[in-house]
Design a protein around this motif. Structure first.
Motif, PDB file in Angstrom:
ATOM      1  N   UNK A   1      90.635  -9.556   8.445  1.00  0.00           N
ATOM      2  CA  UNK A   1      90.642  -8.768   7.468  1.00  0.00           C
ATOM      3  C   UNK A   1      89.505  -6.920   8.090  1.00  0.00           C
ATOM      4  N   UNK A   2      88.766  -7.321   8.832  1.00  0.00           N
ATOM      5  CA  UNK A   2      87.758  -6.528   9.857  1.00  0.00           C
ATOM      6  C   UNK A   2      87.570  -6.514  10.787  1.00  0.00           C
ATOM      7  N   UNK A   3      88.311  -6.454  11.844  1.00  0.00           N
ATOM      8  CA  UNK A   3      87.502  -6.960  13.135  1.00  0.00           C
ATOM      9  C   UNK A   3      86.507  -6.282  13.397  1.00  0.00           C
ATOM     10  N   UNK A   4      85.749  -5.299  13.267  1.00  0.00           N
ATOM     11  CA  UNK A   4      84.526  -4.964  13.543  1.00  0.00           C
ATOM     12  C   UNK A   4      84.025  -5.766  12.765  1.00  0.00           C
ATOM     13  N   UNK A   5      83.705  -6.411  11.424  1.00  0.00           N
ATOM     14  CA  UNK A   5      82.779  -7.505  10.870  1.00  0.00           C
ATOM     15  C   UNK A   5      83.474  -8.906  12.177  1.00  0.00           C
ATOM     16  N   UNK A   6      83.796  -9.168  12.441  1.00  0.00           N
ATOM     17  CA  UNK A   6      84.247 -10.287  12.876  1.00  0.00           C
ATOM     18  C   UNK A   6      83.958 -10.658  14.362  1.00  0.00           C
ATOM     19  N   UNK A   7      83.942  -8.976  15.010  1.00  0.00           N
ATOM     20  CA  UNK A   7      83.237  -9.410  15.937  1.00  0.00           C
ATOM     21  C   UNK A   7      81.832  -8.705  16.514  1.00  0.00           C
ATOM     22  N   UNK A   8      81.099  -8.228  15.258  1.00  0.00           N
ATOM     23  CA  UNK A   8      79.839  -8.767  14.849  1.00  0.00           C
ATOM     24  C   UNK A   8      79.795 -10.264  14.877  1.00  0.00           C
ATOM     25  N   UNK A   9      79.922 -11.072  13.951  1.00  0.00           N
ATOM     26  CA  UNK A   9      79.875 -11.856  13.961  1.00  0.00           C
ATOM     27  C   UNK A   9      79.550 -13.469  14.572  1.00  0.00           C
ATOM     28  N   UNK A  10      80.860 -12.481  15.592  1.00  0.00           N
ATOM     29  CA  UNK A  10      81.021 -13.418  17.213  1.00  0.00           C
ATOM     30  C   UNK A  10      79.690 -13.627  17.896  1.00  0.00           C
ATOM     31  N   UNK A  11      79.259 -12.276  17.882  1.00  0.00           N
ATOM     32  CA  UNK A  11      78.207 -12.237  18.395  1.00  0.00           C
ATOM     33  C   UNK A  11      76.924 -12.170  17.840  1.00  0.00           C
ATOM     34  N   UNK A  12      76.342 -12.237  17.230  1.00  0.00           N
ATOM     35  CA  UNK A  12      75.603 -13.137  16.454  1.00  0.00           C
ATOM     36  C   UNK A  12      75.438 -15.060  16.709  1.00  0.00           C
ATOM     37  N   UNK A  13      76.706 -15.379  16.471  1.00  0.00           N
ATOM     38  CA  UNK A  13      77.054 -16.542  16.065  1.00  0.00           C
ATOM     39  C   UNK A  13      77.039 -16.942  18.163  1.00  0.00           C
ATOM     40  N   UNK A  14      77.292 -16.562  18.815  1.00  0.00           N
ATOM     41  CA  UNK A  14      77.387 -16.600  20.147  1.00  0.00           C
ATOM     42  C   UNK A  14      75.898 -16.523  20.880  1.00  0.00           C
ATOM     43  N   UNK A  15      75.231 -15.343  20.220  1.00  0.00           N
ATOM     44  CA  UNK A  15      73.740 -15.237  21.133  1.00  0.00           C
ATOM     45  C   UNK A  15      72.738 -16.416  20.218  1.00  0.00           C
ATOM     46  N   UNK A  16      72.594 -17.259  19.015  1.00  0.00           N
ATOM     47  CA  UNK A  16      71.867 -18.342  18.628  1.00  0.00           C
ATOM     48  C   UNK A  16      72.547 -19.014  19.460  1.00  0.00           C
ATOM     49  N   UNK A  17      73.842 -19.307  19.439  1.00  0.00           N
ATOM     50  CA  UNK A  17      74.277 -20.820  20.432  1.00  0.00           C
ATOM     51  C   UNK A  17      73.485 -20.465  21.783  1.00  0.00           C
TER      52      UNK A  17
END
Length: 433
Positions: free
Chosen positions: A240-256
């Motif tokens: 529903x919000x690609x920019x927000x999805x990309x932001x979440x992916x960036x944060x989660x992958x960095x945490x991993x």
């Protein structure tokens, strides 16, 4: 009185010892690494030498050892050590007994039969508690170099076994009530929904992966899977919000990555996040690191193919995609491998071959718009405008609001000339500006 005193002292010592033992049993383990894993484990049995030649024993043992080593690169599913699984060598043992004694949910066993310069290798993956076969395959090859044969067969076995393990774990998880699912079961069930590529499945994927993170917020594989789910939403228009999805992916992958930079899935998820963030160079670096950590990681090869194609490197992209298919020919992610190879052929100007791979995409996933999009653009450059328009019509049926300007922002080509050529092909097919 002396015997009585001695007896009393002994009782005190025994009581103290018993109390100390009780305390030790009640106390949590000081080192979490020493705790038994709660997820599935796999035991690789010595491969049976069916050749009747004792000298071939080293080849069958070496193959099993190589498979153990290769599987150990998958951090999410522990592998029983060779020193334990090889204690069953030469014995006829029921897999249920192996499951009980080694704590393994899955058993991989196989055989080697050699005749002259030909060798046949069979392998089968068994769910140990039930005895049901999860996967089986046979491989025939010529004995060129022993080490080359071992490396090739090991890569094929491990590349095929991993997605089959995940599929088996999904079935295992779905047999449990939702209340009793542990973190790993939630994780594999969530990842299965991600690969379905529908809006409803995207919602279910987040639900299961969120549950998994609530139980274990620092589970590297779960963090990677959640990042991957957000990326997939962007790729296939499910967000529903690609920019927000990309932001979440960036944060989660960095945490991993921060938790375990040597985890192949963490590196792969970070590569995917960089790809949707349109940083192809960093994406390529993370995919290559994932492959370095696990040379049999089919998904990493498949996504490397995709990003290399969009970075304007068609020949390496085709090579990586073919490697992914070779490692895991029945992978649930096969559609991405096909898109990568097909896009690479388009970039190379081989439009007929691009159409062939677009057809493969449509065959395995008719609900994915990228197959129709690639087919329409390629057919347009072949001068088959009518067929190109039909493919574009199919794509617009899945994404009705697609336009040339929207796609230009959504696709991930590094070079402007590649992007312009792709969009122009779709314009020829009838895509509105």
């Amino acid at each position: 009185w002396r015997p009585a005193l001695i007896a009393a002292s002994v009782l005190v010592l025994v009581a103290a010892g018993s109390f100390g033992t009780w305390l030790a049993l009640r106390a949590p383990p000081e080192d979490p690494i020493l705790a038994m894993p709660t997820g599935p484990r796999i035991a690789v049995m010595p491969f049976a030498n069916m050749s009747g030649d004792p000298e071939q024993e080293y080849f069958s043992d070496g193959l099993a050892e190589d498979v153990i080593t290769a599987l150990s690169h998958w951090h999410s599913i522990p592998v029983i050590a060779r020193t334990s699984s090889f204690t069953y060598k030469g014995q006829s043992v029921r897999v249920q007994r192996i499951a009980e004694e080694l704590g393994a949910r899955y058993v991989l066993e196989g055989s080697v039969r050699r005749a002259g310069n030909r060798v046949r290798i069979t392998a089968q993956l068994i769910e140990a508690t039930t005895g049901n076969h999860v996967w089986a395959e046979s491989y025939d090859c010529e004995m060129r170099s022993i080490f080359d044969v071992q490396d090739d067969i090991t890569a094929q076995i491990v590349g095929s076994v991993n997605p089959e393990l995940y599929s088996a774990e999904v079935k295992h998880a779905r047999q449990k009530s939702t209340e009793n699912l542990e973190a790993w079961s939630y994780a594999v069930r969530g990842r299965w929904h991600v690969t379905r590529l529908t809006k409803d499945d995207a919602v279910e994927a987040k639900r299961y992966l969120t549950k998994a993170l609530e139980l274990n917020p620092n589970h590297v594989a779960v963090l990677a899977f959640m990042a991957y789910s957000h990326i997939t939403d962007v790729f296939f228009g499910l967000s529903a919000s690609p920019p927000e999805s990309i932001k979440q992916a960036m944060e989660l992958s960095q945490q991993a990555i921060s938790l375990d930079e040597n985890d192949p899935w963490a590196q792969c998820a970070r590569g995917m996040a960089m790809f949707v963030g349109k940083d192809q160079d960093k994406a390529i670096a993370h995919y290559r690191r994932a492959i370095e950590l696990n040379p049999n990681f089919a998904i990493a090869y498949g996504y490397l193919s995709l990003v290399l194609a969009h970075a304007g490197e068609p020949l390496p992209a085709i090579e990586a995609g073919e490697k992914a298919i070779h490692l895991s020919p029945r992978d649930p992610e096969l559609v991405h491998f096909y898109v990568g190879i097909g896009t690479a052929h388009f970039i190379a100007g081989d439009y007929a071959e691009a159409v062939n791979w677009a057809d493969k995409v449509i065959q395995v996933r008719p609900t994915v718009p990228s197959g129709y999009r690639l087919r329409a653009a390629s057919l347009a450059y072949l001068g088959e405008i009518e067929r190109a328009s039909e493919s574009l019509h199919e794509m617009l049926g899945l994404v009705p609001h697609a336009t040339a300007s929207l796609l230009r922002n959504a696709i991930h080509f590094k070079n402007t000339e590649d992007s312009d050529r792709y969009i122009e092909g779709l314009r020829k097919a009838g895509l509105p500006e």
